[in-house]
Structures are given as C-alpha cells and as structure tokens.
Design a protein around this motif. Structure first.
Motif, PDB file in Angstrom:
ATOM      1  N   VAL A 283       2.316  -1.747   5.273  1.00 14.79           N
ATOM      2  CA  VAL A 283       2.315  -0.643   4.325  1.00 14.79           C
ATOM      3  C   VAL A 283       3.749  -0.143   4.206  1.00 14.79           C
ATOM      4  CG1 VAL A 283       1.363   1.611   3.726  1.00 14.79           C
ATOM      5  CG2 VAL A 283      -0.009  -0.017   5.074  1.00 14.79           C
ATOM      6  N   ASP A 285       6.870   2.222   3.508  1.00 11.32           N
ATOM      7  CA  ASP A 285       7.102   3.670   3.451  1.00 11.32           C
ATOM      8  C   ASP A 285       7.891   4.001   2.195  1.00 11.32           C
ATOM      9  OD1 ASP A 285       5.723   4.186   5.790  1.00 11.32           O
ATOM     10  OD2 ASP A 285       7.498   3.974   7.065  1.00 11.32           O
ATOM     11  N   GLN A 292       2.827   8.053  -1.226  1.00  8.79           N
ATOM     12  CA  GLN A 292       1.621   8.620  -0.622  1.00  8.79           C
ATOM     13  C   GLN A 292       0.376   7.977  -1.214  1.00  8.79           C
ATOM     14  OE1 GLN A 292       1.396  10.795   2.030  1.00  8.79           O
ATOM     15  NE2 GLN A 292      -0.746  10.134   1.849  1.00  8.79           N
ATOM     16  N   SER A 295      -0.032   4.631   0.459  1.00  7.67           N
ATOM     17  CA  SER A 295      -0.478   4.799   1.847  1.00  7.67           C
ATOM     18  C   SER A 295      -1.953   5.177   1.913  1.00  7.67           C
ATOM     19  CB  SER A 295       0.382   5.862   2.529  1.00  7.67           C
ATOM     20  OG  SER A 295       0.030   5.998   3.881  1.00  7.67           O
ATOM     21  N   THR A 296      -2.382   6.042   1.021  1.00  2.47           N
ATOM     22  CA  THR A 296      -3.783   6.477   1.015  1.00  2.47           C
ATOM     23  C   THR A 296      -4.716   5.317   0.669  1.00  2.47           C
ATOM     24  OG1 THR A 296      -3.147   8.722   0.398  1.00  2.47           O
ATOM     25  CG2 THR A 296      -5.430   8.067  -0.042  1.00  2.47           C
ATOM     26  N   ALA A 299      -5.007   2.865   3.513  1.00  2.00           N
ATOM     27  CA  ALA A 299      -5.781   3.391   4.646  1.00  2.00           C
ATOM     28  C   ALA A 299      -7.234   2.950   4.605  1.00  2.00           C
ATOM     29  CB  ALA A 299      -5.678   4.913   4.679  1.00  2.00           C
ATOM     30  N   HIS A 309       3.179   0.487   9.280  1.00  2.00           N
ATOM     31  CA  HIS A 309       4.055   1.171   8.326  1.00  2.00           C
ATOM     32  C   HIS A 309       5.503   0.728   8.569  1.00  2.00           C
ATOM     33  CE1 HIS A 309       1.148   4.034   6.539  1.00  2.00           C
ATOM     34  NE2 HIS A 309       0.500   3.784   7.665  1.00  2.00           N
ATOM     35  N   THR A 342       7.577  -3.892  -1.342  1.00  2.00           N
ATOM     36  CA  THR A 342       6.396  -4.090  -0.506  1.00  2.00           C
ATOM     37  C   THR A 342       6.395  -5.478   0.114  1.00  2.00           C
ATOM     38  OG1 THR A 342       5.125  -2.550  -1.861  1.00  2.00           O
ATOM     39  CG2 THR A 342       3.877  -4.083  -0.495  1.00  2.00           C
TER      40      THR A 342
END
Length: 356
Positions: A283, A285, A292, A295-296, A299, A309, A342
């Motif tokens: 993932v 950063d 965000q 990342s969400t 998850a 991360h 990524t």
C-alpha cells in the motif's frame, strides 16, 4: 470475426527483437502494420502482405495495428529447431516452440522434479504497464539484482509485441522473459505459470520474478470479466511453490472510470476473492485525501493478506529516469503518477525481501 486485407509494404518504420513495424498501402489508404518475423518471415518494401485489420477497425489503443498474417509470395523456410509445445493451439497461426519443461529440453532434468522457488519474491501485477515501474522501484534500492519477467497469456500472446520488455532485456534490467500458457516468444517457454516460475528460478537464476499479463488487458466492465483475474491465481501459484508473493495494487487518480479510480476493482477482486494464499499487499503512502482513499480501500484486503505500507519519497525521481516510456491506458507519469508510484512501491518493498 476477422477483417482481411491484402496490401503492399511501403516502408519499414522501426523494429525491435521479434517485431517489425511497417507502413502498408491498402486500396483504402495507408496503415501501420506489425509483423513477427519468427512467425511469418521479415517483410521488405514491395512485398505483398496478407493482413488481419480487426484491431484497427475496433480502434484498439494497445493493439492498434494491422497484423501481418503472411507474406504469400515469399514464405519463410520450414522451422528446423527442436520443440513440440504448440502455442496458440488450433488457430491458423499455431506455432511450435521448445518448452523448458518438455522432454528433450536441456532444462527438463532440472525442472522434472522441481517443486520450489526457494523463497523467491514474486511480484504480481494486473497490468503490463506496471512492469517497468516495479523495476524502477526495485533497482533504485537494489541495483544489479536478477529479475525475470514471467508473462501470462491474458493480454498479447507474443512477447515480441512488448517494446518495453525488449528494451529492459537489452539493458540488463531483465535477465529473461518467460512466456507461459498460450503466450510465446520469450527467452524461455513454459507450459504453465507454475513451470514458468520454476524456470525463472532454476533456468534463469532469477532473484525476483515479476508476473503480469502482456500488453492488451481485456475488461468488460463486469465484476469477473477481466483478464487481470489471473493476478489472484499468480499469488496462489507463487505460494504453492514456496515463493513470497508481493501483490502490486492497480491504482489510478487519472482514470475517468469510477471502478478504476483509487484502488481498481480488478485488484480488489483478484486479491480479495481469487487469491486464496496469503500475500504481502503493498500500500503506497500517497499524500492527501487520495492517499487516504487508497489506504481505506486496501484495508478491505487485510483479513486475507498482510498489508505493507511503503513510503514513496524519491520514487517519482526514480520513475522519471525509467529506461522505457511509462504509459498506462494512454496516461504517462505526469497524468497518473499514483499508478506508477504504487507499482514502484511494490518494487521498493521487494528489495527489502532480498538477502545480501
């Protein structure tokens, strides 16, 4: 199903290992065409060529060429080499190659009982465009590592179609290309992804394998109808062979389609539903609200996989120095930096898995 045309070669535009790009004159005008000399021979100006123009008529971006099917007035000589693996089986252009895993291959004894890649990191990506970006992140951290590209058959079948793979092989960023399933034209041929991974390790002596389909991802806008489903199967194959699967997410901030913005549903389906083995999902950063959002979404994979991360500081500069052009769905680094960052983050993380 096939649009046939007959034309005359006007000029050779450029060529790279295994492929020649041509200007061909047709009754309705000129077009770009692509020939694979190992299959059809090498066209020259003045040659009559038989073309498949389906990709041109459909307006395909990645495959927007007329494909040379034959040079009818100057057929190539019959092949004389070994090999009995038939790829593109029972199509008009089925080709015989020697598989590393077949009887009679110099590598058969090595692969006959091989059952492990001995902890080799295996980076899995949905799109072919991730390959150079993964390598940018990996080589920025660990220059000189031996990397094999294991190409699955979800996109282009001939590895020769990829100018990126040819260039990366030329400069030593790839120690070889392994073509698996119905794909062909690699430095090493293999029947399955499993024997392809084993060949990467035991024939090419790779420290890392990157698994991705060839150019030309196919998607239908449905939950399951996309060729990148194979990314989940690649995680399973790497795991069952005692490899260390590293899952690279498909991320975009430039794609106009909602299903591919942020973390693509391709990654969420392939890693969240198809991959039964546990992988390290990288993932990135990324900064701001978009980071965000990524990342969400990632998850949601945490119940099945280990999320890692990875900071992206310095990766944009590494990507700017990519030895090949970075492009995904027609977007470059400036238009869609998150996509390439990524993939590069997956490469950066993979470098930490290598022993010194």
């Amino acid at each position: 199903m096939i649009r046939w045309r007959k034309g005359e070669v006007a000029a050779v535009r450029r060529e790279w290992p295994g492929a020649v790009e041509l200007d061909v004159t047709l009754p309705e005008g000129n077009c770009r065409a692509l020939a694979y000399p190992p299959l059809v021979g090498r066209p020259e100006p003045g040659d009559t060529v038989l073309l498949n123009t389906t990709a041109l008529a459909m307006g395909l971006g990645t495959g927007g060429y007329a494909m040379v099917v034959a040079i009818p007035d100057r057929l190539p000589e019959d092949p004389s080499g070994p090999g009995h693996l038939v790829k593109a089986r029972y199509t008009p252009l089925q080709a015989t190659v020697q598989g590393a895993d077949e009887q009679g291959s110099p590598h058969h004894d090595v692969l006959r009982d091989a059952d492990s890649v001995s902890g080799m990191p295996v980076v899995v990506a949905d799109l072919h465009s991730a390959l150079p970006a993964v390598l940018c992140g990996l080589f920025a951290a660990r220059p000189g590592v031996r990397v094999a590209y294991v190409m699955t058959d979800g996109g282009a079948l001939p590895a020769w179609f990829s100018m990126s793979a040819a260039r990366l092989r030329e400069i030593g960023w790839l120690c070889g290309v392994v073509t698996t399933g119905q794909a062909f034209g690699g430095d090493v041929e293999a029947v399955t992804l499993h024997t392809g991974l084993l060949a990467a390790r035991h024939v090419l002596s790779a420290d890392v394998a990157v698994v991705a389909q060839g150019p030309g991802n196919l998607g239908t806008g449905t939950r399951w109808g996309f060729s990148g489903v194979s990314a989940g199967e690649a995680v399973n194959a790497a795991s069952v062979l005692s490899g260390r699967p590293v899952a690279s997410l498909r991320v975009s901030e430039g794609d106009a389609r909602d299903r591919h913005r942020g973390v693509s549903h391709h990654s969420l389906t392939a890693y969240g539903r198809v991959a039964l083995a546990r992988a390290q999902v990288v993932v990135p950063d990324l900064p701001g609200p978009f980071g965000q959002q990524v990342s969400t979404a990632a998850a949601t994979l945490s119940s099945r996989h280990e999320l890692v991360h990875v900071p992206v500081t310095g990766l944009y500069e590494a990507l700017e120095h990519s030895p090949v052009r970075l492009s995904t769905m027609g977007r470059g680094l400036k238009e869609d930096p998150a996509s390439f960052l990524t993939a590069a983050a997956a490469g950066r993380h993979t470098a930490t898995l290598l022993t010194t």
